[in-house]
Design a protein around this motif. Structure first.
Motif, PDB file in Angstrom:
ATOM      1  N   MET A   8       0.826  -1.191   0.000  1.00 17.63           N
ATOM      2  CA  MET A   8       0.000   0.000   0.000  1.00 17.63           C
ATOM      3  C   MET A   8       0.876   1.262   0.000  1.00 17.63           C
ATOM      4  SD  MET A   8      -3.245   1.120   2.380  1.00 17.63           S
ATOM      5  CE  MET A   8      -2.490   1.300   3.945  1.00 17.63           C
ATOM      6  N   GLU A   9       2.005   1.213   0.708  1.00 20.06           N
ATOM      7  CA  GLU A   9       2.873   2.382   0.799  1.00 20.06           C
ATOM      8  C   GLU A   9       3.383   2.818  -0.581  1.00 20.06           C
ATOM      9  OE1 GLU A   9       7.072   3.518   2.922  1.00 20.06           O
ATOM     10  OE2 GLU A   9       5.622   2.344   4.072  1.00 20.06           O
ATOM     11  N   ASP A  10       3.762   1.856  -1.405  1.00 20.65           N
ATOM     12  CA  ASP A  10       4.248   2.188  -2.748  1.00 20.65           C
ATOM     13  C   ASP A  10       3.166   2.848  -3.588  1.00 20.65           C
ATOM     14  OD1 ASP A  10       6.802   1.263  -2.239  1.00 20.65           O
ATOM     15  OD2 ASP A  10       6.413  -0.726  -3.064  1.00 20.65           O
ATOM     16  N   LYS A  11       1.942   2.358  -3.467  1.00 19.25           N
ATOM     17  CA  LYS A  11       0.822   2.932  -4.227  1.00 19.25           C
ATOM     18  C   LYS A  11       0.540   4.362  -3.757  1.00 19.25           C
ATOM     19  CE  LYS A  11      -2.603   2.876  -7.132  1.00 19.25           C
ATOM     20  NZ  LYS A  11      -2.358   3.103  -8.542  1.00 19.25           N
ATOM     21  N   ILE A  12       0.599   4.603  -2.463  1.00 10.68           N
ATOM     22  CA  ILE A  12       0.397   5.954  -1.929  1.00 10.68           C
ATOM     23  C   ILE A  12       1.444   6.896  -2.501  1.00 10.68           C
ATOM     24  CG2 ILE A  12       0.564   7.374   0.165  1.00 10.68           C
ATOM     25  CD1 ILE A  12      -0.729   4.995   1.668  1.00 10.68           C
ATOM     26  N   LYS A  13       2.698   6.468  -2.479  1.00 11.67           N
ATOM     27  CA  LYS A  13       3.786   7.304  -3.010  1.00 11.67           C
ATOM     28  C   LYS A  13       3.580   7.586  -4.501  1.00 11.67           C
ATOM     29  CE  LYS A  13       7.270   5.883   0.321  1.00 11.67           C
ATOM     30  NZ  LYS A  13       8.542   5.166   0.530  1.00 11.67           N
ATOM     31  N   GLU A  14       3.153   6.586  -5.237  1.00 12.42           N
ATOM     32  CA  GLU A  14       2.911   6.751  -6.673  1.00 12.42           C
ATOM     33  C   GLU A  14       1.809   7.776  -6.937  1.00 12.42           C
ATOM     34  OE1 GLU A  14       0.789   4.040 -10.060  1.00 12.42           O
ATOM     35  OE2 GLU A  14       2.272   3.030  -8.794  1.00 12.42           O
ATOM     36  N   VAL A  15       0.714   7.682  -6.211  1.00 12.87           N
ATOM     37  CA  VAL A  15      -0.396   8.616  -6.382  1.00 12.87           C
ATOM     38  C   VAL A  15       0.017  10.031  -5.984  1.00 12.87           C
ATOM     39  CG1 VAL A  15      -2.718   9.208  -5.582  1.00 12.87           C
ATOM     40  CG2 VAL A  15      -2.171   6.839  -6.158  1.00 12.87           C
ATOM     41  N   LEU A  16       0.755  10.161  -4.888  1.00 14.25           N
ATOM     42  CA  LEU A  16       1.205  11.484  -4.458  1.00 14.25           C
ATOM     43  C   LEU A  16       2.122  12.120  -5.502  1.00 14.25           C
ATOM     44  CD1 LEU A  16       1.860  11.016  -0.633  1.00 14.25           C
ATOM     45  CD2 LEU A  16      -0.072  12.148  -1.741  1.00 14.25           C
ATOM     46  N   GLU A  17       2.973  11.340  -6.130  1.00 12.70           N
ATOM     47  CA  GLU A  17       3.844  11.876  -7.182  1.00 12.70           C
ATOM     48  C   GLU A  17       3.019  12.425  -8.340  1.00 12.70           C
ATOM     49  OE1 GLU A  17       7.128  12.630  -7.702  1.00 12.70           O
ATOM     50  OE2 GLU A  17       7.176  12.312  -5.544  1.00 12.70           O
ATOM     51  N   GLN A  18       1.955  11.733  -8.692  1.00 15.99           N
ATOM     52  CA  GLN A  18       1.076  12.200  -9.766  1.00 15.99           C
ATOM     53  C   GLN A  18       0.393  13.504  -9.366  1.00 15.99           C
ATOM     54  OE1 GLN A  18      -1.536   8.877 -10.398  1.00 15.99           O
ATOM     55  NE2 GLN A  18       0.067   7.604 -11.279  1.00 15.99           N
ATOM     56  N   LEU A  19      -0.050  13.599  -8.127  1.00 19.92           N
ATOM     57  CA  LEU A  19      -0.739  14.799  -7.652  1.00 19.92           C
ATOM     58  C   LEU A  19       0.200  15.999  -7.553  1.00 19.92           C
ATOM     59  CD1 LEU A  19      -2.986  13.226  -4.883  1.00 19.92           C
ATOM     60  CD2 LEU A  19      -3.699  14.076  -7.129  1.00 19.92           C
ATOM     61  N   ARG A  20       1.466  15.740  -7.280  1.00 15.27           N
ATOM     62  CA  ARG A  20       2.441  16.832  -7.165  1.00 15.27           C
ATOM     63  C   ARG A  20       2.497  17.659  -8.445  1.00 15.27           C
ATOM     64  NH1 ARG A  20       8.021  15.354  -6.056  1.00 15.27           N
ATOM     65  NH2 ARG A  20       8.238  17.555  -5.576  1.00 15.27           N
ATOM     66  N   ALA A  21       2.339  17.026  -9.586  1.00 15.86           N
ATOM     67  CA  ALA A  21       2.393  17.749 -10.860  1.00 15.86           C
ATOM     68  C   ALA A  21       1.306  18.824 -10.921  1.00 15.86           C
ATOM     69  CB  ALA A  21       2.247  16.780 -12.022  1.00 15.86           C
ATOM     70  N   TYR A  22       0.132  18.523 -10.416  1.00 14.41           N
ATOM     71  CA  TYR A  22      -0.963  19.504 -10.412  1.00 14.41           C
ATOM     72  C   TYR A  22      -0.652  20.664  -9.470  1.00 14.41           C
ATOM     73  CZ  TYR A  22      -3.633  15.928 -12.847  1.00 14.41           C
ATOM     74  OH  TYR A  22      -4.061  14.997 -13.756  1.00 14.41           O
ATOM     75  N   LEU A  23      -0.118  20.341  -8.306  1.00 18.93           N
ATOM     76  CA  LEU A  23       0.221  21.387  -7.344  1.00 18.93           C
ATOM     77  C   LEU A  23       1.364  22.258  -7.868  1.00 18.93           C
ATOM     78  CD1 LEU A  23       0.056  19.296  -4.054  1.00 18.93           C
ATOM     79  CD2 LEU A  23      -1.664  20.867  -4.936  1.00 18.93           C
ATOM     80  N   GLN A  24       2.349  21.636  -8.484  1.00 16.42           N
ATOM     81  CA  GLN A  24       3.486  22.375  -9.025  1.00 16.42           C
ATOM     82  C   GLN A  24       3.055  23.315 -10.148  1.00 16.42           C
ATOM     83  OE1 GLN A  24       6.040  19.069  -9.912  1.00 16.42           O
ATOM     84  NE2 GLN A  24       6.982  19.082  -7.887  1.00 16.42           N
ATOM     85  N   ALA A  25       2.039  22.934 -10.887  1.00 15.82           N
ATOM     86  CA  ALA A  25       1.537  23.792 -11.964  1.00 15.82           C
ATOM     87  C   ALA A  25       0.973  25.100 -11.418  1.00 15.82           C
ATOM     88  CB  ALA A  25       0.466  23.051 -12.768  1.00 15.82           C
ATOM     89  N   ASP A  26       0.553  25.098 -10.143  1.00 10.59           N
ATOM     90  CA  ASP A  26       0.025  26.300  -9.503  1.00 10.59           C
ATOM     91  C   ASP A  26       1.044  26.959  -8.567  1.00 10.59           C
ATOM     92  OD1 ASP A  26      -2.468  26.303 -10.716  1.00 10.59           O
ATOM     93  OD2 ASP A  26      -3.348  24.987  -9.208  1.00 10.59           O
ATOM     94  N   GLY A  27       2.303  26.537  -8.656  1.00 13.07           N
ATOM     95  CA  GLY A  27       3.343  27.148  -7.843  1.00 13.07           C
ATOM     96  C   GLY A  27       3.514  26.536  -6.470  1.00 13.07           C
ATOM     97  N   GLY A  28       2.881  25.409  -6.237  1.00  8.76           N
ATOM     98  CA  GLY A  28       2.985  24.757  -4.939  1.00  8.76           C
ATOM     99  C   GLY A  28       3.669  23.417  -5.043  1.00  8.76           C
ATOM    100  N   ASP A  29       3.639  22.686  -3.967  1.00 11.58           N
ATOM    101  CA  ASP A  29       4.201  21.343  -3.955  1.00 11.58           C
ATOM    102  C   ASP A  29       3.741  20.643  -2.683  1.00 11.58           C
ATOM    103  OD1 ASP A  29       5.593  19.119  -4.773  1.00 11.58           O
ATOM    104  OD2 ASP A  29       7.553  20.076  -4.772  1.00 11.58           O
ATOM    105  N   LEU A  30       4.009  19.354  -2.629  1.00 13.52           N
ATOM    106  CA  LEU A  30       3.610  18.514  -1.512  1.00 13.52           C
ATOM    107  C   LEU A  30       4.776  17.596  -1.194  1.00 13.52           C
ATOM    108  CD1 LEU A  30       0.356  16.635  -1.047  1.00 13.52           C
ATOM    109  CD2 LEU A  30       2.393  15.282  -1.403  1.00 13.52           C
TER     110      LEU A  30
END
Length: 72
Positions: free
Chosen positions: A1-23
């Protein structure tokens, strides 16, 4: 489950980075995912909404419906 969480978070980071943010993933403790928001997201008045209605909902949908995201 941990690997899947990390994978999903990496995908979401792209959206946040597009708005000048990050996670950044701080820890995964069972079904609790602890993150910190950076950049524009770190001081955004909608940060909690982004975590609960965005990040948490995607993780619940794609990984486990009992996941809880906490901001640290």
């Amino acid at each position: 489950m941990e690997d899947k969480i990390k994978e999903v978070l990496e995908q979401l980071r792209a959206y946040l980075q597009a708005d000048g943010g990050d996670l950044e993933l701080i820890a995964i403790e069972g079904k609790t995912v602890k993150v910190t928001l950076k950049g524009a997201c770190g001081c955004c008045p909608h940060a909690q909404q982004t975590l609960k209605e965005g990040v948490e909902q995607v993780l619940r949908s794609e990984v486990d419906p009992e996941i809880v995201v906490e901001r640290v």
